[in-house]
Design an enzyme around this catalytic site. Structure first.
Site, PDB file in Angstrom:
ATOM      1  N   SER A   1       7.936  -0.699  15.079  1.00 58.72           N
ATOM      2  CA  SER A   1       8.303   0.193  16.105  1.00 58.72           C
ATOM      3  C   SER A   1       9.656   0.940  15.964  1.00 58.72           C
ATOM      4  O   SER A   1      10.045   1.328  14.741  1.00 58.72           O
ATOM      5  CB  SER A   1       8.233  -0.541  17.569  1.00 58.72           C
ATOM      6  OG  SER A   1       8.406   0.454  18.539  1.00 58.72           O
TER       7      SER A   1
ATOM      8  N   LYS B   1       5.866   5.673  19.306  1.00 53.96           N
ATOM      9  CA  LYS B   1       6.161   4.545  19.432  1.00 53.96           C
ATOM     10  C   LYS B   1       5.989   3.791  20.688  1.00 53.96           C
ATOM     11  O   LYS B   1       6.033   2.624  20.878  1.00 53.96           O
ATOM     12  CB  LYS B   1       7.670   4.518  18.792  1.00 53.96           C
ATOM     13  CG  LYS B   1       7.803   4.872  17.317  1.00 53.96           C
ATOM     14  CD  LYS B   1       7.095   3.972  16.575  1.00 53.96           C
ATOM     15  CE  LYS B   1       7.358   4.400  15.043  1.00 53.96           C
ATOM     16  NZ  LYS B   1       6.552   3.383  13.988  1.00 53.96           N
TER      17      LYS B   1
ATOM     18  N   THR C   1       0.828  -1.100   0.251  1.00 49.61           N
ATOM     19  CA  THR C   1       0.220   0.153   0.117  1.00 49.61           C
ATOM     20  C   THR C   1       0.686   1.156  -0.011  1.00 49.61           C
ATOM     21  O   THR C   1       2.000   1.119   0.448  1.00 49.61           O
ATOM     22  CB  THR C   1      -0.936   0.231   1.296  1.00 49.61           C
ATOM     23  OG1 THR C   1      -0.302   0.268   2.246  1.00 49.61           O
ATOM     24  CG2 THR C   1      -1.673  -1.274   1.584  1.00 49.61           C
TER      25      THR C   1
ATOM     26  N   ASN D   1       3.893  -1.052   8.703  1.00 50.83           N
ATOM     27  CA  ASN D   1       5.244  -0.176   8.443  1.00 50.83           C
ATOM     28  C   ASN D   1       4.684   1.244   8.194  1.00 50.83           C
ATOM     29  O   ASN D   1       5.753   2.089   8.283  1.00 50.83           O
ATOM     30  CB  ASN D   1       5.808  -0.579   7.099  1.00 50.83           C
ATOM     31  CG  ASN D   1       7.026   0.146   6.820  1.00 50.83           C
ATOM     32  OD1 ASN D   1       7.919   0.358   7.483  1.00 50.83           O
ATOM     33  ND2 ASN D   1       6.927   0.599   5.655  1.00 50.83           N
TER      34      ASN D   1
ATOM     35  N   THR E   1      17.495   5.750   5.502  1.00 53.09           N
ATOM     36  CA  THR E   1      16.311   5.996   4.809  1.00 53.09           C
ATOM     37  C   THR E   1      16.033   7.364   4.683  1.00 53.09           C
ATOM     38  O   THR E   1      16.622   8.165   5.366  1.00 53.09           O
ATOM     39  CB  THR E   1      15.210   5.058   5.275  1.00 53.09           C
ATOM     40  OG1 THR E   1      14.814   5.719   6.475  1.00 53.09           O
ATOM     41  CG2 THR E   1      15.519   3.516   5.400  1.00 53.09           C
TER      42      THR E   1
ATOM     43  N   TYR F   1       7.192  11.637  18.321  1.00 46.65           N
ATOM     44  CA  TYR F   1       7.800  10.509  17.635  1.00 46.65           C
ATOM     45  C   TYR F   1       7.831   9.119  18.741  1.00 46.65           C
ATOM     46  O   TYR F   1       7.313   8.323  18.789  1.00 46.65           O
ATOM     47  CB  TYR F   1       8.963  10.481  16.759  1.00 46.65           C
ATOM     48  CG  TYR F   1       9.241   9.147  15.921  1.00 46.65           C
ATOM     49  CD1 TYR F   1       8.326   8.613  14.958  1.00 46.65           C
ATOM     50  CD2 TYR F   1      10.186   8.536  16.433  1.00 46.65           C
ATOM     51  CE1 TYR F   1       8.856   7.666  14.313  1.00 46.65           C
ATOM     52  CE2 TYR F   1      10.581   7.260  15.687  1.00 46.65           C
ATOM     53  CZ  TYR F   1       9.644   6.809  14.759  1.00 46.65           C
ATOM     54  OH  TYR F   1      10.162   5.673  13.847  1.00 46.65           O
TER      55      TYR F   1
ATOM     56  N   ASP G   1      -4.667   5.341   2.700  1.00 50.80           N
ATOM     57  CA  ASP G   1      -4.221   6.454   3.739  1.00 50.80           C
ATOM     58  C   ASP G   1      -4.632   5.680   5.083  1.00 50.80           C
ATOM     59  O   ASP G   1      -5.867   5.542   5.277  1.00 50.80           O
ATOM     60  CB  ASP G   1      -4.846   7.666   3.554  1.00 50.80           C
ATOM     61  CG  ASP G   1      -4.941   8.755   4.572  1.00 50.80           C
ATOM     62  OD1 ASP G   1      -4.123   8.450   5.705  1.00 50.80           O
ATOM     63  OD2 ASP G   1      -5.506   9.854   4.706  1.00 50.80           O
TER      64      ASP G   1
END
Length: 272
Positions: free
Chosen positions: A134, A152, A32, A83, A183, A148, A56
């Protein structure tokens, strides 16, 4: 044995790399993204083995619909990999209400909606594996990532509880806890608060601490994640990256020392 797998947030980063690794190992993977066109390269490369979906994760109804579509398409969902998510950078005082709510909506509630949607499918199958992406920042914290961190930590509490609730249905739960990887999580995919002079020294020190050697190579995670998903007995938690274990161990040793230092006071608070 080929598994039917759903991975959210698969247009880039970990999601895309893990999808490719699983497809290369003969699995069927639904992927997705907010923009389904971002999945075209996977479709061209892997054909009918990949099933692309626009999603979404902030839309609860869309999450349930996506699970239904994948189940109808593959006839089963063996693994869900939650993810989708992003990083919000900035001091807590700088964070707007809209930024805070969106961080929690995406990183926590989106994961919750998909988890709730897939559970009836997996219970009916009497098998399944829910993989929650996580972070080590669900176990320890860093400055200028307060919201953030909070998102998590919430994922960790939810997922550990979930594991105890669904184990008798033949469903496994795994939390993947990466350290920093190169990333675009901290780049193009991130959101920044409006900076204030108050926290500039803190941010400067934080940024200077992010030396090149701490960043893991995203491609190196593929084998570990594929092996974990193919395992008959996957772990509840899987750390990724060589910085994760020493960082978490150090913080937890400090916590245990603090708890022990105040044990007498803590015990006394219980009453007679």
């Amino acid at each position: 044995m080929s598994k039917k797998i759903l991975i959210t947030g698969a247009s880039r980063g970990f999601g895309k790399l893990w999808a490719q690794g699983l497809l290369n190992n003969g699995h069927q993977v639904a992927v997705t993204a907010r923009n389904v066109n971002d999945l075209d390269d996977l479709v061209h490369q892997y054909g009918d083995s990949v099933f692309p979906l626009q999603l979404d994760v902030n839309d609860r109804d869309a999450c349930f619909l996506a699970i239904n579509k994948v189940h109808e398409h593959f006839g089963a969902i063996d693994v869900l990999v939650n993810n989708a998510g992003y990083g919000l950078f900035g001091a807590i005082e700088e964070t707007t209400e809209a930024q805070a709510r969106m961080q929690i909506e995406t990183n926590f509630f989106g994961l919750l909606w998909l988890t709730q949607a897939v559970l009836p499918v997996m219970r009916a199958q009497k098998s399944g594996h829910i993989v929650q992406v996580s972070s080590i920042l669900g176990l320890v914290t860093l400055p200028v990532l307060g919201l953030y961190n909070a998102s998590k930590f919430a994922v960790e509490g939810l997922s550990e509880t979930l594991a105890s609730e669904v184990k008798d249905f033949g469903i496994n739960v795994t939390m993947i806890e990466p350290n920093g990887f190169s990333t675009d999580w901290s780049g193009a995919s991130s959101v920044q608060t409006d900076a204030s002079e108050t926290y500039e020294p803190l941010k400067k020190a934080f940024n200077e601490s992010l030396t090149p050697d701490i960043w893991g190579k995203p491609e190196a995670t593929v084998k570990a994640v594929v092996n974990m998903i193919e395992s008959e007995s996957p772990p509840l938690r899987l750390l990724l990256g060589k910085m994760a274990h020493p960082f978490i161990t150090s913080v937890y040793e400090q916590r245990v020392k603090s708890w022990n230092d105040f044990k007498e006071i803590s015990d006394a608070a219980h009453g007679a």
